[in-house]
Scaffold this motif. Structure first.
Motif, PDB file in Angstrom:
ATOM      1  N   MET A 123     -19.182   0.216  -2.748  1.00  0.00           N
ATOM      2  CA  MET A 123     -18.053   0.772  -2.008  1.00  0.00           C
ATOM      3  C   MET A 123     -17.124   1.478  -2.980  1.00  0.00           C
ATOM      4  SD  MET A 123     -15.099  -1.261   0.159  1.00  0.00           S
ATOM      5  CE  MET A 123     -14.087  -1.800  -1.199  1.00  0.00           C
ATOM      6  N   SER A 124     -16.695   2.677  -2.624  1.00  0.00           N
ATOM      7  CA  SER A 124     -15.724   3.370  -3.463  1.00  0.00           C
ATOM      8  C   SER A 124     -14.331   2.816  -3.170  1.00  0.00           C
ATOM      9  CB  SER A 124     -15.777   4.872  -3.182  1.00  0.00           C
ATOM     10  OG  SER A 124     -15.438   5.129  -1.843  1.00  0.00           O
ATOM     11  N   THR A 125     -13.421   3.094  -4.062  1.00  0.00           N
ATOM     12  CA  THR A 125     -12.054   2.610  -3.925  1.00  0.00           C
ATOM     13  C   THR A 125     -11.379   3.270  -2.730  1.00  0.00           C
ATOM     14  OG1 THR A 125     -11.939   2.343  -6.323  1.00  0.00           O
ATOM     15  CG2 THR A 125      -9.862   2.401  -5.138  1.00  0.00           C
ATOM     16  N   LEU A 126     -10.740   2.456  -1.897  1.00  0.00           N
ATOM     17  CA  LEU A 126     -10.016   3.001  -0.747  1.00  0.00           C
ATOM     18  C   LEU A 126      -8.777   3.745  -1.218  1.00  0.00           C
ATOM     19  CD1 LEU A 126     -10.072   0.118   1.883  1.00  0.00           C
ATOM     20  CD2 LEU A 126     -11.329   2.260   1.957  1.00  0.00           C
ATOM     21  N   LYS A 127      -8.593   4.950  -0.695  1.00  0.00           N
ATOM     22  CA  LYS A 127      -7.402   5.741  -1.003  1.00  0.00           C
ATOM     23  C   LYS A 127      -6.411   5.541   0.134  1.00  0.00           C
ATOM     24  CE  LYS A 127      -9.628   9.124  -3.849  1.00  0.00           C
ATOM     25  NZ  LYS A 127      -9.876  10.521  -4.138  1.00  0.00           N
ATOM     26  N   ILE A 128      -5.234   5.057  -0.223  1.00  0.00           N
ATOM     27  CA  ILE A 128      -4.217   4.702   0.767  1.00  0.00           C
ATOM     28  C   ILE A 128      -2.943   5.489   0.495  1.00  0.00           C
ATOM     29  CG2 ILE A 128      -2.795   2.824   1.680  1.00  0.00           C
ATOM     30  CD1 ILE A 128      -5.038   0.890   0.823  1.00  0.00           C
ATOM     31  N   LEU A 129      -2.371   6.031   1.560  1.00  0.00           N
ATOM     32  CA  LEU A 129      -1.074   6.698   1.486  1.00  0.00           C
ATOM     33  C   LEU A 129      -0.052   5.817   2.192  1.00  0.00           C
ATOM     34  CD1 LEU A 129       0.723   9.140   0.827  1.00  0.00           C
ATOM     35  CD2 LEU A 129      -0.005  10.131   3.025  1.00  0.00           C
ATOM     36  N   LEU A 130       0.981   5.422   1.454  1.00  0.00           N
ATOM     37  CA  LEU A 130       2.081   4.631   2.007  1.00  0.00           C
ATOM     38  C   LEU A 130       3.280   5.549   2.193  1.00  0.00           C
ATOM     39  CD1 LEU A 130       1.660   1.806  -0.571  1.00  0.00           C
ATOM     40  CD2 LEU A 130       1.319   1.489   1.852  1.00  0.00           C
ATOM     41  N   VAL A 131       3.903   5.480   3.364  1.00  0.00           N
ATOM     42  CA  VAL A 131       5.057   6.332   3.627  1.00  0.00           C
ATOM     43  C   VAL A 131       6.183   5.495   4.208  1.00  0.00           C
ATOM     44  CG1 VAL A 131       5.895   8.458   4.688  1.00  0.00           C
ATOM     45  CG2 VAL A 131       3.449   8.215   4.159  1.00  0.00           C
ATOM     46  N   ASP A 132       7.310   5.479   3.501  1.00  0.00           N
ATOM     47  CA  ASP A 132       8.496   4.732   3.924  1.00  0.00           C
ATOM     48  C   ASP A 132       9.698   5.377   3.250  1.00  0.00           C
ATOM     49  OD1 ASP A 132      10.621   2.656   3.981  1.00  0.00           O
ATOM     50  OD2 ASP A 132       9.037   1.400   4.828  1.00  0.00           O
ATOM     51  N   ASP A 133      10.802   5.491   3.963  1.00  0.00           N
ATOM     52  CA  ASP A 133      11.983   6.116   3.379  1.00  0.00           C
ATOM     53  C   ASP A 133      12.747   5.194   2.428  1.00  0.00           C
ATOM     54  OD1 ASP A 133      12.599   4.698   5.767  1.00  0.00           O
ATOM     55  OD2 ASP A 133      14.522   5.708   5.912  1.00  0.00           O
ATOM     56  N   GLU A 134      12.305   3.960   2.279  1.00  0.00           N
ATOM     57  CA  GLU A 134      12.905   3.029   1.319  1.00  0.00           C
ATOM     58  C   GLU A 134      12.073   3.081   0.035  1.00  0.00           C
ATOM     59  OE1 GLU A 134      13.699  -0.899   2.925  1.00  0.00           O
ATOM     60  OE2 GLU A 134      13.709  -0.015   4.938  1.00  0.00           O
ATOM     61  N   GLU A 135      12.541   3.867  -0.939  1.00  0.00           N
ATOM     62  CA  GLU A 135      11.755   4.144  -2.139  1.00  0.00           C
ATOM     63  C   GLU A 135      11.370   2.885  -2.921  1.00  0.00           C
ATOM     64  OE1 GLU A 135      11.805   6.869  -6.181  1.00  0.00           O
ATOM     65  OE2 GLU A 135      13.351   7.179  -4.667  1.00  0.00           O
ATOM     66  N   LYS A 136      12.303   1.977  -3.118  1.00  0.00           N
ATOM     67  CA  LYS A 136      11.982   0.767  -3.892  1.00  0.00           C
ATOM     68  C   LYS A 136      10.895  -0.049  -3.200  1.00  0.00           C
ATOM     69  CE  LYS A 136      16.322   0.251  -6.342  1.00  0.00           C
ATOM     70  NZ  LYS A 136      17.489  -0.582  -6.603  1.00  0.00           N
ATOM     71  N   PHE A 137      10.985  -0.164  -1.892  1.00  0.00           N
ATOM     72  CA  PHE A 137       9.994  -0.917  -1.130  1.00  0.00           C
ATOM     73  C   PHE A 137       8.621  -0.272  -1.230  1.00  0.00           C
ATOM     74  CE2 PHE A 137       7.609  -1.306   2.871  1.00  0.00           C
ATOM     75  CZ  PHE A 137       7.371  -2.678   2.879  1.00  0.00           C
ATOM     76  N   VAL A 138       8.540   1.018  -0.941  1.00  0.00           N
ATOM     77  CA  VAL A 138       7.240   1.686  -0.864  1.00  0.00           C
ATOM     78  C   VAL A 138       6.601   1.815  -2.240  1.00  0.00           C
ATOM     79  CG1 VAL A 138       8.013   4.118  -0.965  1.00  0.00           C
ATOM     80  CG2 VAL A 138       5.982   3.498   0.356  1.00  0.00           C
ATOM     81  N   SER A 139       7.381   2.034  -3.277  1.00  0.00           N
ATOM     82  CA  SER A 139       6.795   2.142  -4.617  1.00  0.00           C
ATOM     83  C   SER A 139       6.274   0.783  -5.089  1.00  0.00           C
ATOM     84  CB  SER A 139       7.792   2.727  -5.612  1.00  0.00           C
ATOM     85  OG  SER A 139       8.916   1.887  -5.770  1.00  0.00           O
ATOM     86  N   ALA A 140       7.016  -0.278  -4.788  1.00  0.00           N
ATOM     87  CA  ALA A 140       6.570  -1.630  -5.165  1.00  0.00           C
ATOM     88  C   ALA A 140       5.314  -2.015  -4.385  1.00  0.00           C
ATOM     89  CB  ALA A 140       7.686  -2.643  -4.918  1.00  0.00           C
ATOM     90  N   LEU A 141       5.278  -1.656  -3.118  1.00  0.00           N
ATOM     91  CA  LEU A 141       4.098  -1.969  -2.301  1.00  0.00           C
ATOM     92  C   LEU A 141       2.866  -1.227  -2.829  1.00  0.00           C
ATOM     93  CD1 LEU A 141       3.065  -3.539   0.116  1.00  0.00           C
ATOM     94  CD2 LEU A 141       3.751  -1.627   1.578  1.00  0.00           C
TER      95      LEU A 141
END
Length: 125
Positions: free
Chosen positions: A1-19
């Protein structure tokens, strides 16, 4: 299996970058954006297997963003999350995506739902 590419989108930068960082540590290839416009730009350059979208964001909310991203990459799957959901929102989001989560959610719960939505087992079997 290849690595899953995931896009996270949230207007709370600290939350989304940490996630994104936490998902990368678990073997996913996660990128993040803080707006619908930024997400659209990333999706025009990279094919994502999964997009995890905050429902409520300024200008372009998660449901509308999902529809726009789906036009660019129809094979992308979607998970919605929100910090303040309503019953009506749940109904709309449930019709638009495979999963609807309330944040903050435990990372193990998110990872389990990623595998479920993608139709994979956690071991990649």
């Amino acid at each position: 299996m290849s690595t899953l590419k995931i896009l996270l989108v949230d207007d709370e930068e600290k939350f989304v970058s940490a996630l994104a960082q936490r998902l990368n540590l678990r073997g996913f290839e996660a990128e993040w954006a803080v707006s619908g416009a930024e997400a659209m730009a990333k999706a025009s350059r990279t094919m994502f297997d999964l997009a995890i979208l905050d429902v409520k964001m300024p200008r372009l909310g998660g449901v509308d963003l999902k529809r726009e991203l789906g036009r660019i990459t129809p094979s992308t799957r979607f998970i919605f999350f929100t910090g303040h959901g309503s019953e009506d929102e749940f109904k709309v989001c449930s019709a638009e995506a495979s999963c609807y989560l309330v944040k903050p959610m435990p990372i193990d719960e998110l990872v389990a739902n990623i595998y479920r939505v993608m139709g994979l087992s956690p071991k990649g079997d």
